[in-house]
Design an enzyme around this catalytic site. Structure first.
Site, PDB file in Angstrom:
ATOM      1  N   LYS A 160     -12.882  35.546   2.625  1.00 36.92           N
ATOM      2  CA  LYS A 160     -13.276  36.140   3.905  1.00 36.92           C
ATOM      3  C   LYS A 160     -13.907  37.507   3.591  1.00 36.92           C
ATOM      4  CE  LYS A 160     -11.176  36.851   8.467  1.00 36.92           C
ATOM      5  NZ  LYS A 160     -12.205  36.243   9.282  1.00 36.92           N
TER       6      LYS A 160
HETATM    7  N1  PMP Z   1     -14.087  29.967   9.114  1.00 40.17           N
HETATM    8  C1  PMP Z   1     -14.649  31.178   9.158  1.00 40.17           C
HETATM    9  C2  PMP Z   1     -16.010  31.373   8.595  1.00 40.17           C
HETATM   10  C3  PMP Z   1     -13.952  32.251   9.771  1.00 40.17           C
HETATM   11  O1  PMP Z   1     -14.512  33.456   9.848  1.00 40.17           O
HETATM   12  C4  PMP Z   1     -12.661  32.013  10.309  1.00 40.17           C
HETATM   13  C5  PMP Z   1     -11.913  33.131  10.964  1.00 40.17           C
HETATM   14  N2  PMP Z   1     -11.098  33.821  10.067  1.00 40.17           N
HETATM   15  C6  PMP Z   1     -12.118  30.731  10.203  1.00 40.17           C
HETATM   16  C7  PMP Z   1     -12.852  29.728   9.597  1.00 40.17           C
HETATM   17  C8  PMP Z   1     -10.736  30.441  10.703  1.00 40.17           C
HETATM   18  O2  PMP Z   1      -9.785  31.006   9.847  1.00 40.17           O
HETATM   19  P1  PMP Z   1      -8.337  31.432  10.386  1.00 40.17           P
HETATM   20  O3  PMP Z   1      -7.791  30.266  11.106  1.00 40.17           O
HETATM   21  O4  PMP Z   1      -7.592  31.770   9.161  1.00 40.17           O
HETATM   22  O5  PMP Z   1      -8.560  32.594  11.284  1.00 40.17           O
END
Ligand code: PMP
Length: 309
Positions: A160
């Site tokens: 991320k």
């Molecule tokens: N994909 C991307 C590209 C994201 O930015 C996010 C948000 N964090 C997610 C998936 C979902 O991840 P999470 O459930 O850990 O927030």
């Protein structure tokens, strides 16, 4: 004594400060090269406990620390300290509503040159108040993006990272400019990846299908939560496999998952209605269960909720 108004607090350069005081130089490596990584963690205000419960903090910190290794980052704060800081910024803010915590690890050195090794890293963190980020009731109208999801072998999609959100921004902007709510990314091979900042689930003949962890996705903590709840609580068969674009048009239900998006049903893709054009049955059941779990109402999953106060 006058009661203090809640106000956002940040952790910056080893101290807790009002968020307005947490500022970096324009020469910061991360600002110039996108060499930062972060988490987005939600806390839910639970009225009957008059408390904020932070959802799956441990998993977010765990992902962050694993990703730090990919970007060659070493910081002073330990894993336990990162968790404690996430809680402490909320506690010090005094908020009593839904919040979003943003821990960030970034290359903080004021130096030139796109490299990772030998560049100093720092940790900072802030909190803001946050309600629903997308409409989670009506069903979203989404479009397949003309932008491809970045490949894990180019800019690691698994991380991320701040830089990778250029990719998300291009897709989300294109979708919104064309009048849609959200975008779906395809990969370079043409199969489905995910949304701009959320994972994607498809329901087909009663089975729940999502793309695998090696499909250029950020492996979402909400995704893993949904998979576990579907399997364990609803007895639904879950399958992780590649998804073709045209499968989306013919599936029974579709929804996004993410910390920001939560569980958000999709009602159309490329102007083709999904199912009846209403949020699907299983999507709604999972959404309802998700909101019970994040509010700490399901004893079995109470361990996923960290109280702030
Ligand atoms: N994909 C991307 C590209 C994201 O930015 C996010 C948000 N964090 C997610 C998936 C979902 O991840 P999470 O459930 O850990 O927030």
């Amino acid at each position: 004594m006058a009661k203090m108004e809640p106000a956002a607090v940040a952790y910056f350069e080893g101290k807790y400060v009002p968020i307005e005081e947490a500022k970096v130089s324009i020469m910061t490596h991360a600002f110039n090269y996108g060499t930062g990584l972060f988490e987005g963690v939600r806390g839910y205000y639970v009225e009957d406990e008059n408390n904020i419960l932070i959802f799956r903090l441990e998993e977010h910190v765990d992902r962050m620390v694993r990703n730090m290794n990919i970007l060659c980052m070493e910081i002073d704060e330990t894993k336990d300290q990162i968790s404690e800081i996430c809680i402490e910024v909320v506690r010090r803010s005094g908020f009593r509503e839904g919040i979003y915590i943003r821990p960030i690890c970034y290359k903080s050195e004021l130096s030139l040159g796109p490299k990772l090794r030998g560049v100093e890293s720092s940790f900072c963190c802030y909190v803001i108040t946050l309600g629903d980020y997308v409409d989670i009731r009506k069903g979203l109208d989404v479009v397949v993006s003309s932008w491809r999801r970045l490949s894990d072998n180019a800019i690691p999609s698994r991380v991320k990272s701040t830089g990778s959100y250029l990719n998300s921004s291009l897709a989300a902007t294109e979708a919104k400019q064309a009048g849609f709510d959200e975008a779906i990314f395809l990969r370079e091979d043409g199969t489905v990846a995910e949304g701009s900042a959320m994972n994607l689930f498809m329901v087909l003949n009663g089975k729940l299908i999502t793309t695998p962890p090696n499909a250029d996705i950020l492996v979402g903590i909400t995704r893993n939560t949904v998979l576990e709840l579907a399997r364990e609580e609803l007895g639904v068969e879950v399958i992780e496999r590649p998804i073709g674009r045209t499968e989306l048009y013919g599936c029974d239900e579709l929804f996004f998952s993410g910390t920001g998006a939560q569980v958000a049903p999709v009602r159309s893709v490329d102007q083709r209605l999904i199912g009846s054009g209403q949020p699907g049955e299983l999507s709604k059941r999972l959404q309802d269960l998700y909101f019970l779990v994040v509010q700490g109402k399901v004893e079995k999953y109470r361990g996923w909720c960290t109280p702030v106060y």
